[in-house]
Every structure is written in C-alpha cells, then in structure tokens.
Design an enzyme around this catalytic site. Structure first.
Site, PDB file in Angstrom:
ATOM      1  N   ASP A  43       1.713   8.530 -12.582  1.00  0.00           N
ATOM      2  CA  ASP A  43       1.719   8.728 -11.131  1.00  0.00           C
ATOM      3  C   ASP A  43       2.826   9.728 -10.816  1.00  0.00           C
ATOM      4  O   ASP A  43       3.715   9.961 -11.632  1.00  0.00           O
ATOM      5  CB  ASP A  43       1.993   7.387 -10.405  1.00  0.00           C
ATOM      6  CG  ASP A  43       1.425   7.388  -8.984  1.00  0.00           C
ATOM      7  OD1 ASP A  43       1.967   8.146  -8.145  1.00  0.00           O
ATOM      8  OD2 ASP A  43       0.469   6.656  -8.698  1.00  0.00           O
ATOM      9  N   SER A 121     -15.320   8.020  -3.347  1.00  0.00           N
ATOM     10  CA  SER A 121     -15.107   7.235  -2.119  1.00  0.00           C
ATOM     11  C   SER A 121     -16.358   7.245  -1.248  1.00  0.00           C
ATOM     12  O   SER A 121     -17.156   8.207  -1.277  1.00  0.00           O
ATOM     13  CB  SER A 121     -13.948   7.847  -1.334  1.00  0.00           C
ATOM     14  OG  SER A 121     -13.856   7.254  -0.052  1.00  0.00           O
ATOM     15  N   TYR A 146     -10.506  14.797   2.914  1.00  0.00           N
ATOM     16  CA  TYR A 146     -10.445  13.801   1.833  1.00  0.00           C
ATOM     17  C   TYR A 146     -11.841  13.574   1.246  1.00  0.00           C
ATOM     18  O   TYR A 146     -12.033  13.625   0.020  1.00  0.00           O
ATOM     19  CB  TYR A 146      -9.845  12.516   2.396  1.00  0.00           C
ATOM     20  CG  TYR A 146      -9.976  11.305   1.502  1.00  0.00           C
ATOM     21  CD1 TYR A 146      -9.261  11.205   0.312  1.00  0.00           C
ATOM     22  CD2 TYR A 146     -10.808  10.236   1.861  1.00  0.00           C
ATOM     23  CE1 TYR A 146      -9.389  10.087  -0.505  1.00  0.00           C
ATOM     24  CE2 TYR A 146     -10.929   9.122   1.064  1.00  0.00           C
ATOM     25  CZ  TYR A 146     -10.226   9.054  -0.121  1.00  0.00           C
ATOM     26  OH  TYR A 146     -10.352   7.943  -0.921  1.00  0.00           O
ATOM     27  N   SER A 176     -11.512  -1.442  -1.099  1.00  0.00           N
ATOM     28  CA  SER A 176     -11.034  -2.395  -2.097  1.00  0.00           C
ATOM     29  C   SER A 176      -9.623  -2.843  -1.744  1.00  0.00           C
ATOM     30  O   SER A 176      -8.639  -2.132  -1.981  1.00  0.00           O
ATOM     31  CB  SER A 176     -11.083  -1.775  -3.500  1.00  0.00           C
ATOM     32  OG  SER A 176     -10.985  -2.783  -4.469  1.00  0.00           O
TER      33      SER A 176
HETATM   34  P1  NAI Z   1      -3.094   4.794  -3.233  1.00  0.00           P
HETATM   35  O1  NAI Z   1      -2.797   5.844  -2.252  1.00  0.00           O
HETATM   36  O2  NAI Z   1      -2.402   3.480  -3.091  1.00  0.00           O
HETATM   37  O3  NAI Z   1      -2.829   5.336  -4.710  1.00  0.00           O
HETATM   38  C1  NAI Z   1      -3.009   6.680  -5.074  1.00  0.00           C
HETATM   39  C2  NAI Z   1      -1.876   7.066  -6.004  1.00  0.00           C
HETATM   40  O4  NAI Z   1      -2.027   8.438  -6.342  1.00  0.00           O
HETATM   41  C3  NAI Z   1      -0.493   6.896  -5.371  1.00  0.00           C
HETATM   42  O5  NAI Z   1       0.312   6.025  -6.143  1.00  0.00           O
HETATM   43  C4  NAI Z   1       0.055   8.301  -5.322  1.00  0.00           C
HETATM   44  O6  NAI Z   1       1.452   8.381  -5.564  1.00  0.00           O
HETATM   45  C5  NAI Z   1      -0.731   8.988  -6.413  1.00  0.00           C
HETATM   46  N1  NAI Z   1      -0.743  10.436  -6.213  1.00  0.00           N
HETATM   47  C6  NAI Z   1      -0.901  11.122  -5.028  1.00  0.00           C
HETATM   48  N2  NAI Z   1      -0.745  12.432  -5.231  1.00  0.00           N
HETATM   49  C7  NAI Z   1      -0.495  12.597  -6.550  1.00  0.00           C
HETATM   50  C8  NAI Z   1      -0.235  13.715  -7.366  1.00  0.00           C
HETATM   51  N3  NAI Z   1      -0.189  14.978  -6.863  1.00  0.00           N
HETATM   52  N4  NAI Z   1      -0.004  13.516  -8.677  1.00  0.00           N
HETATM   53  C9  NAI Z   1      -0.040  12.282  -9.194  1.00  0.00           C
HETATM   54  N5  NAI Z   1      -0.273  11.167  -8.491  1.00  0.00           N
HETATM   55  C10 NAI Z   1      -0.502  11.322  -7.168  1.00  0.00           C
HETATM   56  O7  NAI Z   1      -4.666   4.578  -3.233  1.00  0.00           O
HETATM   57  P2  NAI Z   1      -5.529   3.362  -3.783  1.00  0.00           P
HETATM   58  O8  NAI Z   1      -5.989   2.554  -2.633  1.00  0.00           O
HETATM   59  O9  NAI Z   1      -4.838   2.714  -4.901  1.00  0.00           O
HETATM   60  O10 NAI Z   1      -6.817   4.143  -4.316  1.00  0.00           O
HETATM   61  C11 NAI Z   1      -6.897   4.596  -5.657  1.00  0.00           C
HETATM   62  C12 NAI Z   1      -8.004   5.627  -5.741  1.00  0.00           C
HETATM   63  O11 NAI Z   1      -9.228   5.043  -5.295  1.00  0.00           O
HETATM   64  C13 NAI Z   1      -7.773   6.864  -4.891  1.00  0.00           C
HETATM   65  O12 NAI Z   1      -8.264   7.988  -5.562  1.00  0.00           O
HETATM   66  C14 NAI Z   1      -8.616   6.607  -3.658  1.00  0.00           C
HETATM   67  O13 NAI Z   1      -9.027   7.814  -3.063  1.00  0.00           O
HETATM   68  C15 NAI Z   1      -9.764   5.825  -4.245  1.00  0.00           C
HETATM   69  N6  NAI Z   1     -10.381   4.944  -3.272  1.00  0.00           N
HETATM   70  C16 NAI Z   1      -9.751   3.796  -2.876  1.00  0.00           C
HETATM   71  C17 NAI Z   1     -10.331   2.961  -1.945  1.00  0.00           C
HETATM   72  C18 NAI Z   1      -9.720   1.662  -1.542  1.00  0.00           C
HETATM   73  O14 NAI Z   1     -10.350   0.933  -0.766  1.00  0.00           O
HETATM   74  N7  NAI Z   1      -8.527   1.284  -2.014  1.00  0.00           N
HETATM   75  C19 NAI Z   1     -11.635   3.307  -1.331  1.00  0.00           C
HETATM   76  C20 NAI Z   1     -12.205   4.537  -1.832  1.00  0.00           C
HETATM   77  C21 NAI Z   1     -11.598   5.308  -2.767  1.00  0.00           C
HETATM   78  C1  15L Z   2     -10.926   5.106   1.149  1.00  0.00           C
HETATM   79  O1  15L Z   2     -11.433   6.048   0.528  1.00  0.00           O
HETATM   80  C2  15L Z   2      -9.472   4.919   1.207  1.00  0.00           C
HETATM   81  O2  15L Z   2      -8.845   5.323   0.018  1.00  0.00           O
HETATM   82  C3  15L Z   2      -9.067   3.487   1.516  1.00  0.00           C
HETATM   83  O3  15L Z   2      -7.709   3.471   1.871  1.00  0.00           O
HETATM   84  C4  15L Z   2      -9.923   2.884   2.630  1.00  0.00           C
HETATM   85  O4  15L Z   2      -9.617   3.465   3.816  1.00  0.00           O
HETATM   86  C5  15L Z   2     -11.388   3.017   2.279  1.00  0.00           C
HETATM   87  O5  15L Z   2     -11.742   4.337   1.908  1.00  0.00           O
HETATM   88  C6  15L Z   2     -12.320   2.613   3.417  1.00  0.00           C
HETATM   89  O6  15L Z   2     -13.189   3.392   3.775  1.00  0.00           O
HETATM   90  O7  15L Z   2     -12.191   1.493   3.910  1.00  0.00           O
END
Ligand code: NAI
Ligand code: 15L
Length: 276
Positions: A43, A121, A146, A176
């Site tokens: 990260d 996503s 995004y 999630s």
């Molecule tokens: P999050 O924002 O908590 O984690 C993303 C991580 O990527 C962060 O720890 C951040 O420091 C790191 N990051 C950002 N820019 C970076 C860079 N330039 N180099 C290296 N690392 C970098 O997001 P979350 O919720 O854990 O989601 C994980 C993945 O799943 C993301 O790609 C997100 O788009 C995708 N996602 C998540 C959803 C959810 O409901 N949690 C829904 C849809 C997609």
């Molecule tokens: C995403 O893609 C985002 O990473 C997450 O934070 C939520 O907002 C999710 O979609 C959502 O649509 O609920």
C-alpha cells in the site's frame, strides 16, 4: 496449455495483495492467509508490520512503474485492491487507478504472473437505473471518474488476456462493509465472508479467461445476474435481509434522490471538481 496458476489444495506460494492498508485489505490480510504460503502486502499508506514469515510488507505507490515492477516480481497471483476507492478529481484517479492498473498488468506480463483478481466496482454501471437488470454483457455506464477508471481497468484486463493470456476475474463489487449502511445497499451489499469466497474462486478456478462477476451477497432484491460467471461456482452465503429492520428504520429517501434512482447512488451526483 492452461494459463491458470499452479495451485495445490487452493494454496499458492506467494500472493500479492495491493491496497492492503485499506478497509477490505485489512479484512483480506487475515482471510486470504490460508491461500498462500506468503502474502505480500502493499500500500502507499502505512501497513501494520509483518506478523510472521507468512507475510511480507512492501510499501509501493502504484503510479511508480519501477516500484510496481519490483513489487510484482516473484508473485504467483495478484489481488489488486489498491487505488482511490471513491469519486475524486480526475488527476488523483489518473495516478492511482489508471496508471496504477496499467503498471500492475505490465509488471504481471514481464514477471510471468498469470492470474489477477481486479477489484472493479458497481460504479462501472452506476448510471443504470435501479429498475434495470444487468448481466456481465450490459452496457457500461460509468458514473464518474472513479467508475471510468474501473471501466478502463476491465479493458486492460481483457487486453492482457487477449494479447498475453493473463487471466483476470474483475469483481464489480457492490458495497462490501460489515453491514449495509442504507436502503440502496440492501441490494448491493457483499459480506466479507462472501467477498473472501469470491476471491478464492477467482484465484483458483481454472480457465477463467477474463470473467466479470458482480460482487453481491444473496440479497432479496438484486439488480445483477451472475449467470455468465457460473463457472466460478460462487454461491453467496449471506443476505442483507438480516439487516432490513435496522436499515428501514432510517428516514425514507426522496424518490428524486440519486440513491433511489441509480444503481451507483450518490456517486452519480459527485463532482465536477475544481470549478470556482
Ligand atoms: P480503501 O480506500 O479503504 O482502500 C484502498 C487502498 O488503496 C488504501 O489503503 C489506499 O492507501 C491505497 N492506495 C490509494 N492510492 C494508492 C497508490 N497510488 N498506491 C498504492 N496504494 C494506493 O478501499 P476499500 O473499500 O478497501 O476497497 C478496496 C478496493 O475495492 C478498491 O479498489 C475499491 O475501488 C474496490 N471496491 C470497494 C468497494 C467496497 O464496498 N468496499 C466497492 C467497490 C469496489
Ligand atoms: C465503491 O466502489 C466504493 O469503493 C465503496 O466505498 C462504496 O461506496 C461502494 O462502491 C458502493 O457503491 O456502495
């Protein structure tokens, strides 16, 4: 010849987890442990130190090509979660998500990694109405920069399969979190248990080519059809129904609110950024 990773009993030697300091990364750091002798955690943000020989912590900015190439060397599969995970100005998305996903695939090509799980996503299809029913072949209608970056990531995945045989499962994750936070998420919710199962299937199912799957639990009112991804054998175990009373105790959402209209909810109304 199969392009699938060499697996035995659903365990690889080294899996790279990008975004390991994030919300899902912290969950998967624990839950992916059975599937690799070594999890390489990466990260741009600080990560809790390695807890033993089963983990390696490798800080990396995904937009730094040379750093990503060093990061990927020696890995058998990549679970790519890293990047900006919400709607932000294009320049931020460009670095972390667009350059980032390109760097990850180029490094996979150069270092012979044959399987990627890409955290796509629902915002790839976010401008579809909640009354629409979509499968993997539905027209993409990204709801912001995004969502555009995730759409680009899916195209990169397809290109690297067609050209180089690198297989990907692009998981269009809904929402999630430990539990659904609002009415929209009653449809989009993906439990951590189901996420983990889907990632396991995505790493170990042979011959996935480039598969697109919607990441959702067995919710009552769903918008997405995963029949095109049935070869993954993903059978969600959880449902948002158990949270219905709690969610429906929230104030009602106006019918004109994007959260009540579009699959992408509020993301459809964020930005543009930087206007005076
Ligand atoms: P999050 O924002 O908590 O984690 C993303 C991580 O990527 C962060 O720890 C951040 O420091 C790191 N990051 C950002 N820019 C970076 C860079 N330039 N180099 C290296 N690392 C970098 O997001 P979350 O919720 O854990 O989601 C994980 C993945 O799943 C993301 O790609 C997100 O788009 C995708 N996602 C998540 C959803 C959810 O409901 N949690 C829904 C849809 C997609
Ligand atoms: C995403 O893609 C985002 O990473 C997450 O934070 C939520 O907002 C999710 O979609 C959502 O649509 O609920």
């Amino acid at each position: 010849m199969s392009t699938s990773p060499q697996a035995s009993n659903n365990k690889l030697h080294r899996i790279l987890l990008t975004g390991a300091a994030g919300g899902l990364g912290k969950v998967l750091r624990e839950r992916l442990r059975p599937f690799a002798e070594i999890l390489r955690l990466s990260d741009i943000a600080a990560i809790a130190p390695s807890e033993g020989p089963h983990e390696e912590v490798v800080p990396c900015d995904l937009s730094d090509k040379a750093a990503v190439h060093a990061l990927v060397e020696g890995c058998d599969a990549i679970v790519h979660l890293g990047g900006v995970s919400v709607e932000r100005p294009f320049e931020e998305i460009l670095e972390a998500n667009i350059k980032g996903v390109f760097n990850v695939y180029e490094a996979a090509r150069r270092h012979g990694v044959k399987r990627v799980v890409f955290a796509s996503s629902n915002h790839v299809i976010g401008f579809h109405k909640q009354s629409d029913r979509l499968d993997a072949s539905a027209q993409r209608r990204p709801d912001g920069y995004y969502g555009l970056s995730k759409s680009f990531g899916e195209d990169v995945a397809q290109f690297y399969f067609d050209r180089y045989g690198i297989e990907t499962v692009s998981i269009r994750i809904g929402s999630s979190f430990p539990e659904p936070l609002n009415r929209r998420m009653m449809s989009t919710w993906l439990s951590y248990r189901d996420l983990t199962s889907l990632i396991e299937k995505s790493i170990f199912t042979p011959d996935v080519k480039h598969t697109i799957v919607y990441g959702m639990s067995a919710n009552r009112d769903v918008w997405w059809d995963n029949s095109a991804a049935s070869h993954l054998g993903f059978v969600p175990q959880d449902t948002s129904e158990v949270f219905r009373d709690k969610v429906e105790a929230q104030p009602p959402v106006a019918p004109t609110d994007p959260n009540a209209i579009y699959q992408g909810g509020a993301f459809t109304a964020q930005g543009p950024f930087g206007d005076k």
